[in-house]
Write a protein that holds these residues in place. Structure first.
Motif, short mmCIF file in Angstrom:
data_model
loop_
_atom_site.label_atom_id
_atom_site.label_comp_id
_atom_site.label_asym_id
_atom_site.label_seq_id
_atom_site.Cartn_x
_atom_site.Cartn_y
_atom_site.Cartn_z
N SER A 1 1.09 -1.33 0.17
CA SER A 1 -0.24 0.16 0.44
C SER A 1 0.87 1.22 -0.24
O SER A 1 2.14 1.63 0.10
CB SER A 1 -1.17 0.26 1.15
N ASP B 1 1.54 8.20 12.45
CA ASP B 1 -0.09 7.77 12.60
C ASP B 1 -0.54 6.80 11.33
O ASP B 1 -0.65 5.76 11.46
CB ASP B 1 -0.99 9.08 12.94
N ASP B 2 0.34 7.93 10.28
CA ASP B 2 -0.16 6.73 9.08
C ASP B 2 0.52 5.44 8.95
O ASP B 2 -0.20 4.26 8.40
CB ASP B 2 -0.16 8.08 7.67
N GLY C 1 1.55 3.39 10.99
CA GLY C 1 0.67 2.41 12.08
C GLY C 1 -0.85 1.98 11.52
O GLY C 1 -1.03 1.02 11.73
N ARG C 2 -1.74 3.36 10.96
CA ARG C 2 -2.95 2.71 10.36
C ARG C 2 -2.29 2.02 8.88
O ARG C 2 -3.25 0.74 8.90
CB ARG C 2 -3.40 4.11 9.96
N MET C 3 -1.71 2.04 8.13
CA MET C 3 -1.35 1.31 6.85
C MET C 3 -0.84 -0.41 7.74
O MET C 3 -1.17 -1.83 6.79
CB MET C 3 0.20 1.45 6.56
N GLU D 1 -1.63 -1.89 10.48
CA GLU D 1 -2.62 -2.18 10.88
C GLU D 1 -3.75 -2.58 9.62
O GLU D 1 -4.26 -4.03 9.65
CB GLU D 1 -3.95 -1.29 11.64
N GLU D 2 -3.79 -2.25 8.40
CA GLU D 2 -4.12 -2.17 7.74
C GLU D 2 -3.78 -3.55 6.74
O GLU D 2 -4.42 -4.53 6.74
CB GLU D 2 -4.96 -1.65 6.63
N ARG E 1 2.13 0.17 19.03
CA ARG E 1 0.62 0.04 18.83
C ARG E 1 0.90 -1.67 17.54
O ARG E 1 -0.73 -2.17 17.50
CB ARG E 1 0.64 0.65 17.28
N LEU E 2 1.29 -2.19 16.54
CA LEU E 2 0.80 -3.21 15.79
C LEU E 2 2.01 -4.64 17.19
O LEU E 2 1.46 -5.51 16.38
CB LEU E 2 2.32 -3.51 15.60
#
Length: 308
Positions: free
Chosen positions: A30, A42-43, A45-47, A49-50, A101-102
């Motif tokens: 991604s 934050d980006d 971390g979100r990537m 998680e996805e 986070r991960l």
């Protein structure tokens, strides 16, 4: 099942994330545009998680760690970004918050060290070479007797901040006329726009394609080639590498980069020997591949966090 790695390559233009498996196979990938400041973390971390959520339970269990190729000055032992001028970060923890986070060990490394290591290995691990990574920034790692020379703090050579034109454009580092002000991807696009170029041009590939019929694009590209040639020749005068290997997104220009660069270096070499110059097959994925390899190899203080 062979171990997998979650890898990120943080650039000044975009952040790329991927799940990388055996033989450097990218299983999922991604990309998002880079947001400066803490938002970039934050980006990531979100990537992450996805990407993890998209894996099967078995594959998710096989993810052994996270590798983050990060720009600027990086303290690899603590996972802290000491200074990333393109991101506006100073003394910012990267590894620890993302590990929490991960739920995975995180290795943070200078982006050029990650990309250059992958490029060098893919090129056959030559004993003497200068490996340059060309993207939003311009940087390089020198290999001597088969070992990378990366400095006491772990960062690679900041070739992009070598001054080649003291009267040139201002650079984000505070100097003027650095290689990066002419040959960095963002700088090329900004220069083209400032000269009145087509506002529809959004990437270097598009700029290069226009050089055949657009004089402004040809001028910007030619200035980039000259800056790279002068930068490589300066390194060559000091270290005389056996060859130069080019990777990163800008290197995907292929022959449009390689052929004029070789010619320009020969034209401007003086007494400096011009080594062979070649392109890496990894292109813009070198940072991801390098980060994944380092994530799997990381041990001790360079790896932060524990598995959930």
């Amino acid at each position: 099942m062979p171990a997998l790695a979650l890898a990120f390559d943080v650039g000044g233009t975009s952040v790329r994330g991927a799940v990388v498996g055996a033989a450097d196979v990218v299983l999922a990938e991604s990309r998002v545009l880079t947001r400066p400041g803490p938002a970039v973390l934050d980006d990531i971390g979100r990537m992450g998680e996805e990407l993890l959520a998209g894996l099967s339970p078995a594959a998710r269990a096989g993810v052994a760690g996270v590798g983050i190729a990060f720009p600027g000055l990086v303290d690899t032992a603590s996972g802290i970004s000491r200074k990333a001028v393109n991101l506006g970060l100073v003394d910012t923890p990267v590894g620890a918050p993302l590990a929490e986070r991960l739920g995975l060990p995180v290795a943070v490394v200078h982006d050029t060290v990650a990309a250059a290591g992958a490029i060098w290995a893919d090129a056959g691990s030559p004993a003497s070479a200068l490996v340059a990574v060309l993207g939003t920034g311009v940087a390089a790692v020198t290999y001597v007797e088969g070992r990378a020379v990366v400095g006491v703090s772990g960062q690679a050579g900041e070739l992009g901040h070598l001054v080649v034109d003291p009267a040139g454009p201002p650079c984000v580092c505070g100097l003027r006329g650095c290689v990066e002000t002419r040959a960095g991807a963002r700088a090329m696009l900004e220069t083209y726009a400032s000269l009145g170029g087509d506002t529809g041009v959004t990437g270097v590939a598009d700029l290069v394609a226009r050089t055949r019929h657009d004089p402004l694009a040809a001028q910007v590209w030619s200035e980039a080639i000259t800056a790279l040639a002068d930068g490589f020749l300066a390194v060559g005068a000091l270290l005389a590498p056996g060859e130069i290997i080019l990777g990163g997104g800008v290197a995907e220009a292929g022959g449009d980069l390689l052929d004029p660069l070789r010619d320009r270096m020969r034209e401007r070499a003086g007494v400096t020997a011009v080594p062979p110059v070649r392109l890496s097959a990894l292109g813009g994925r070198a940072g991801l591949i390098g980060a994944a390899r380092l994530a799997l190899a990381a041990t001790g203080p360079a790896s932060l966090g524990k598995r959930a």
